[in-house]
Design an enzyme around this catalytic site. Sequence first.
Site, mmCIF file in Angstrom:
data_model
loop_
_atom_site.group_PDB
_atom_site.id
_atom_site.type_symbol
_atom_site.label_atom_id
_atom_site.label_comp_id
_atom_site.label_asym_id
_atom_site.label_seq_id
_atom_site.Cartn_x
_atom_site.Cartn_y
_atom_site.Cartn_z
ATOM 1 N NE ARG A 11 0.132 16.439 43.585
ATOM 2 C CZ ARG A 11 1.120 17.010 43.526
ATOM 3 N NH1 ARG A 11 1.736 17.449 44.209
ATOM 4 N NH2 ARG A 11 1.473 15.262 43.949
ATOM 5 N NE ARG B 162 9.611 10.722 43.388
ATOM 6 C CZ ARG B 162 8.604 12.493 43.131
ATOM 7 N NH1 ARG B 162 8.974 13.479 42.645
ATOM 8 N NH2 ARG B 162 7.460 12.058 43.259
ATOM 9 N NE ARG C 200 0.143 17.838 48.238
ATOM 10 C CZ ARG C 200 1.442 17.434 47.437
ATOM 11 N NH1 ARG C 200 2.398 18.177 47.862
ATOM 12 N NH2 ARG C 200 1.398 16.279 47.079
ATOM 13 N NE ARG D 107 2.504 10.620 45.383
ATOM 14 C CZ ARG D 107 1.841 12.308 45.602
ATOM 15 N NH1 ARG D 107 0.660 12.297 46.014
ATOM 16 N NH2 ARG D 107 2.313 12.886 46.056
ATOM 17 C CE LYS E 204 10.283 16.505 47.471
ATOM 18 N NZ LYS E 204 9.080 15.563 48.156
#
Length: 187
Positions: A133, A88, A127, A144, A13
């Site tokens: 992160r 969300r 990632r 998640r 996204k």
Amino acid sequence: MRIVLLGAPGSGKGTQATILTKTLNVPHISTGVLLRQAVQDQTELGQQAEAIMNRGELVPDDLMLALIKERLSQDDAKPGFILDGYPRNLSQAEALDGVLAELNAPVEHALLIHVDVDHIVDRLAKRAELENRSDDTPEVIRKRMQVYEEKTAPVTGYYQQQNKLTQVDGLGDIEEINARISAALGH
Ligand code: AMP
């Protein structure tokens, strides 16, 4: 153009929004980016959100609504926006419709970037190496994904009922996926 981008964490996204913001000339509004900035700046919102984000859970709806309302009422969002990471859950989708009704600017397109779970887990692990992160650890990634399946996936049905949903295959290279999105938007 007013667009909501939907898809699991790691579906691409953010990457696609970065391209679309240039071609459509409307801002890319990512609630994840806004929240990470708030955490970094140690604002009140950032302090409230940090631990929740690090667990992979959702920040409370009332905090998110205040954040998105404020952002959408800024001048640069008048010609449109690409929303990434909001709504969300169903109550956020309803709240968003409320905010946009007040602005007389309803969502025009909801785009779902579909990638199956095996690919997602792979992408998120990569990632994690690149972006460092704090919510990309294997345990938080699992959380998640679970939150996505339980709370966010039903949002696609909400937009489908409004005849605004288009699903795009999120596998392939970045330009290929962008071309599919542009075709879906008729742009
Ligand atoms: P993202 O970068 O979109 O994956 O968001 C990172 C984290 O920020 C999420 O795992 C949530 O903890 C929080 N977050 C982002 N957007 C929202 C939202 N719309 N509602 C609640 N929490 C959010």
